[in-house]
Each structure stands twice: as C-alpha cells, then as structure tokens.
Design a protein around this motif. Structure first.
Motif, PDB file in Angstrom:
ATOM      1  N   ALA A 258     -11.463 -27.404  25.100  1.00 26.51           N
ATOM      2  CA  ALA A 258     -11.699 -26.710  26.446  1.00 26.51           C
ATOM      3  C   ALA A 258     -10.509 -25.633  26.689  1.00 26.51           C
ATOM      4  N   GLY A 259      -9.333 -26.314  26.901  1.00 26.20           N
ATOM      5  CA  GLY A 259      -8.265 -25.230  27.152  1.00 26.20           C
ATOM      6  C   GLY A 259      -8.283 -24.327  25.968  1.00 26.20           C
ATOM      7  N   LEU A 260      -8.260 -24.752  24.775  1.00 29.16           N
ATOM      8  CA  LEU A 260      -8.006 -23.658  23.630  1.00 29.16           C
ATOM      9  C   LEU A 260      -8.782 -22.640  23.633  1.00 29.16           C
ATOM     10  N   ASN A 261     -10.104 -22.940  23.852  1.00 25.21           N
ATOM     11  CA  ASN A 261     -11.041 -22.023  23.647  1.00 25.21           C
ATOM     12  C   ASN A 261     -11.143 -20.918  24.959  1.00 25.21           C
ATOM     13  N   ALA A 262     -10.731 -21.627  26.167  1.00 23.05           N
ATOM     14  CA  ALA A 262     -10.618 -20.744  27.207  1.00 23.05           C
ATOM     15  C   ALA A 262      -9.332 -19.808  27.165  1.00 23.05           C
ATOM     16  N   ALA A 263      -8.361 -20.369  26.430  1.00 18.94           N
ATOM     17  CA  ALA A 263      -7.162 -19.357  26.156  1.00 18.94           C
ATOM     18  C   ALA A 263      -7.421 -18.572  25.228  1.00 18.94           C
ATOM     19  N   LEU A 264      -8.205 -18.585  24.227  1.00 22.98           N
ATOM     20  CA  LEU A 264      -8.772 -17.590  23.341  1.00 22.98           C
ATOM     21  C   LEU A 264      -9.673 -16.468  23.980  1.00 22.98           C
ATOM     22  N   VAL A 265     -10.475 -16.940  24.683  1.00 18.28           N
ATOM     23  CA  VAL A 265     -11.526 -15.877  25.443  1.00 18.28           C
ATOM     24  C   VAL A 265     -10.753 -14.968  26.381  1.00 18.28           C
ATOM     25  N   LEU A 266      -9.738 -15.926  27.191  1.00 11.95           N
ATOM     26  CA  LEU A 266      -9.053 -14.907  28.357  1.00 11.95           C
ATOM     27  C   LEU A 266      -8.020 -13.815  27.322  1.00 11.95           C
ATOM     28  N   GLY A 267      -7.275 -14.287  26.543  1.00 13.63           N
ATOM     29  CA  GLY A 267      -6.744 -13.428  25.598  1.00 13.63           C
ATOM     30  C   GLY A 267      -7.522 -12.304  25.113  1.00 13.63           C
ATOM     31  N   ARG A 268      -8.563 -12.383  24.775  1.00 15.48           N
ATOM     32  CA  ARG A 268      -9.341 -11.334  24.061  1.00 15.48           C
ATOM     33  C   ARG A 268      -9.712 -10.745  25.324  1.00 15.48           C
ATOM     34  N   ALA A 269      -9.579 -11.040  26.346  1.00 14.52           N
ATOM     35  CA  ALA A 269      -9.757 -10.155  27.833  1.00 14.52           C
ATOM     36  C   ALA A 269      -8.621  -9.428  28.457  1.00 14.52           C
ATOM     37  N   LYS A 270      -7.705  -9.564  27.698  1.00  8.17           N
ATOM     38  CA  LYS A 270      -6.241  -9.164  27.847  1.00  8.17           C
ATOM     39  C   LYS A 270      -5.704  -9.594  29.277  1.00  8.17           C
ATOM     40  N   ARG A 271      -5.822 -11.016  29.247  1.00  9.09           N
ATOM     41  CA  ARG A 271      -5.448 -11.652  30.496  1.00  9.09           C
ATOM     42  C   ARG A 271      -4.060 -12.208  30.241  1.00  9.09           C
ATOM     43  N   LYS A 272      -3.019 -12.335  31.019  1.00  7.07           N
ATOM     44  CA  LYS A 272      -1.771 -12.823  30.834  1.00  7.07           C
ATOM     45  C   LYS A 272      -2.052 -14.363  31.084  1.00  7.07           C
ATOM     46  N   VAL A 273      -1.926 -15.292  30.163  1.00 10.66           N
ATOM     47  CA  VAL A 273      -2.125 -16.702  30.352  1.00 10.66           C
ATOM     48  C   VAL A 273      -1.258 -17.452  29.786  1.00 10.66           C
ATOM     49  N   VAL A 274      -0.771 -18.796  30.416  1.00  9.98           N
ATOM     50  CA  VAL A 274       0.038 -19.734  29.993  1.00  9.98           C
ATOM     51  C   VAL A 274      -0.883 -20.906  29.740  1.00  9.98           C
ATOM     52  N   LEU A 275      -0.957 -21.580  28.367  1.00  9.78           N
ATOM     53  CA  LEU A 275      -1.428 -22.667  28.243  1.00  9.78           C
ATOM     54  C   LEU A 275      -0.548 -23.734  28.135  1.00  9.78           C
ATOM     55  N   PHE A 276      -0.585 -24.814  29.017  1.00  7.65           N
ATOM     56  CA  PHE A 276       0.176 -25.949  28.915  1.00  7.65           C
ATOM     57  C   PHE A 276      -0.272 -27.130  28.123  1.00  7.65           C
ATOM     58  N   ASP A 277       0.449 -27.689  27.165  1.00  2.00           N
ATOM     59  CA  ASP A 277      -0.183 -28.599  26.427  1.00  2.00           C
ATOM     60  C   ASP A 277       1.064 -29.418  25.972  1.00  2.00           C
ATOM     61  N   ASN A 278       0.993 -31.043  26.401  1.00  2.00           N
ATOM     62  CA  ASN A 278       2.060 -31.775  25.943  1.00  2.00           C
ATOM     63  C   ASN A 278       1.462 -32.810  25.108  1.00  2.00           C
ATOM     64  N   ASN A 279       0.319 -32.342  24.077  1.00  2.00           N
ATOM     65  CA  ASN A 279      -0.116 -33.159  23.259  1.00  2.00           C
ATOM     66  C   ASN A 279      -0.619 -34.786  23.538  1.00  2.00           C
ATOM     67  N   GLN A 280      -1.157 -34.749  24.605  1.00  2.00           N
ATOM     68  CA  GLN A 280      -1.676 -36.161  25.107  1.00  2.00           C
ATOM     69  C   GLN A 280      -3.185 -36.164  25.266  1.00  2.00           C
ATOM     70  N   ALA A 281      -3.831 -35.509  23.884  1.00  2.00           N
ATOM     71  CA  ALA A 281      -5.276 -35.467  23.915  1.00  2.00           C
ATOM     72  C   ALA A 281      -6.057 -36.659  23.941  1.00  2.00           C
ATOM     73  N   ARG A 282      -7.055 -36.849  24.549  1.00  2.00           N
ATOM     74  CA  ARG A 282      -7.924 -38.055  24.574  1.00  2.00           C
ATOM     75  C   ARG A 282      -8.400 -38.454  23.177  1.00  2.00           C
TER      76      ARG A 282
END
Length: 304
Positions: A12-36
C-alpha cells in the motif's frame, strides 16, 4: 515542507508513493522493513506477479519509485506523529530527525497474534498460513489442519473446504464452536478436535504431525490458522483514528480517516481479504484522495 509522509513500506505504501511521485508531490516513505508478510515465501493473486517473494516485490517497487525525484525513502522507524494544525504534522523518527508535512498516510499493516501452540512460529509462512486465497492452491486436496482460537474458525473452515475436504478443525481447548456449526462441519466430513495441542512436529517448517495433550497424533502436511489482529504501534491511536471491530483503521473510499489530514490504506484498514493486490490498490486510492484534497486546498486558499 513535504506534501505527504507515508508510514510503512508494504504494497500500500509503495504504490501510494509511486502515484504521488507521478503527481509531482514531495513525499517521504518511511520503511523500517518490518512487513507483516516477511515470513511468507511467495505471494499470490497479483496478476503478472503471482508467486513473487516479498523481497523481490519490494526490490522491484523501489526501482519503480526511484524514477521520481520528489519521492525519498527513509529506512527508519517513526516513533511519533503530532498534528500541529489542520495542515501541518510533525514526524519524529527513532534517530531524532523531525519532518514536517501537510498530509500523513498510515500503511503500517497489522500485527498478527497466532494461536497459542508450542512451535507454531516455525511453521507459519511455510506450511501454515492465514489466507486460503493466498496459499490454498499449493495445499489443495491434501490432509490439512485448521487451528482456530476465535469466532472466525467456523467461517474459515467452510472456506478452506473449497481447497481440501480432508480437514481437521482444532480448537486447542477453546469452547468457540456453536453446536449447530459443529454439527454442520461434521456432516461435511470434517473432523473436530477440541483437545489442547501439545506441540507440532515437522522438518524445516514443513508440518508433519499435530500432537495433542491426550497423547493422540494426527498426520497433516499443512494448513491454516486464525489470527487475532492489532495495530502494530500506537501511531493511529495517538492521532485519534477510529478503529473497526477487527482493529483496522476506519476510512472512506479514498483512505480518509476521521482525523483531517490523516489517511490510511492496506492491511492497517483491515476489513476483508488480506492480499497484496488489494493493499496496493488501496494505496492508489488513498494517494488519489491525498492529491485531490491538496489540489482543492490550493484552489480554495485565500493566499495568492
């Protein structure tokens, strides 16, 4: 000032970051690699990516995101989110760094509490799973076990029956089956074992036997478990987000929570099947919701 901070680097977070990036939005994705789904060997049900491992999926996703310079990835844990005003949040990481943003998206997933059975973690993700839609095909028509400790046990047993009729339903000493439900399952040929489970036996994560406290054993090659789900941290609760009866964050069709400026997507909003493709799709919708709300804010602002 960031447009959005995304907390959690699952689908969810990865795809959201992709879509917002393509919308020219300034985004930070925080990921400490603790995926379920870190314990999972393969993920299924995602067209063109059926059977992908979680690590492969993450690697390909990060390659896609890296094409968009306005998206940054911070591989750290977020410990606090504060809402300073209607259009300002501060994000604090465990390293003490502080970020400011206009919108926050929670994509932190859920924490699974497995049945209280000795050694169950050795088999979970290898031969014991929680979702038949994800892993039922690989276990089709084989002797399976369902270890259930909550009210979802009867429903899950009915679903698993589609993949295998050779099913033993174990309640591990918990009085969770209604009499009518028990009779229904037995009429379909399912075996009900109410005794407590002593331990599980197998090799390299592949289940072979279920051993009960009364000394009986049953040969099984794998199966499913019911899980109790909870938020993996206190971020949503501290922000005041409302939760549903399965501890998922309540959102509208575009990921908006009851707190203005806070959005959520993926398993953390749990309300149905927990699959890669569903979480990714929810990330897209929430990203569209954020972009839409930022645009509307700009066009209604009195500042020119």
């Amino acid at each position: 000032m960031l447009d959005c901070a995304i907390i959690g680097g699952g689908p969810a977070g990865l795809n959201a970051a992709l879509v917002l990036g393509r919308a020219k939005r300034k985004v930070v994705l925080f990921d400490n690699n603790q995926a379920r789904n870190k314990v999972t060997q393969e993920s299924h049900g995602f067209i063109t990516r059926d059977g992908v491992s979680p690590s492969e999926f993450r690697e390909w996703a990060h390659q896609d995101i890296s094409k968009y310079p306005s998206v940054k990835v911070e591989r750290v844990k977020v410990i606090e989110i504060k809402k300073e005003s209607s259009n300002l949040f501060t994000i604090t990481t465990e390293e003490g760094k502080v970020f400011t943003c206009k919108k926050v998206m929670l994509t932190t997933g859920l924490k699974e509490n497995l049945p209280r059975v000795k050694g169950i973690n050795e088999y979970y993700g290898k031969s014991l799973f929680s979702c038949p839609y994800c892993d039922g095909w690989e276990l089709r028509d084989q002797p399976l076990v369902l270890i259930g400790e909550n009210s979802n046990t009867t429903h899950l047993a009915k679903v698993i029956y589609q993949w295998s009729h050779d099913l033993v339903v174990c309640t591990n000493g918990n009085p969770i089956l209604e009499e009518d439900d028990e009779l229904l399952l037995k009429r379909k040929g399912l075996i009900i074992k109410k005794e407590r489970i002593e331990t599980l036996s197998g090799t390299n994560g592949k289940l072979e036997k279920v051993i009960f406290e009364d000394g009986t054993t049953m040969n099984r090659v794998g199966g499913f478990v019911t899980t109790d789900l909870q938020q993996p941290n206190n971020l949503a609760i501290s922000l005041g987000c409302e939760l549903n009866n399965t501890n998922g964050i309540i959102v509208d069709d575009f990921g908006r929570t009851n707190i203005e400026g806070v959005y959520a997507a993926g398993d953390t909003t749990f309300s149905g099947p927990s699959q890669l493709i569903i979480a990714a799709g929810q990330g897209v919708r929430a990203a569209a919701g954020i972009n839409h709300d930022l645009i509307m804010k700009e066009f209604t602002s009195r500042e020119f």
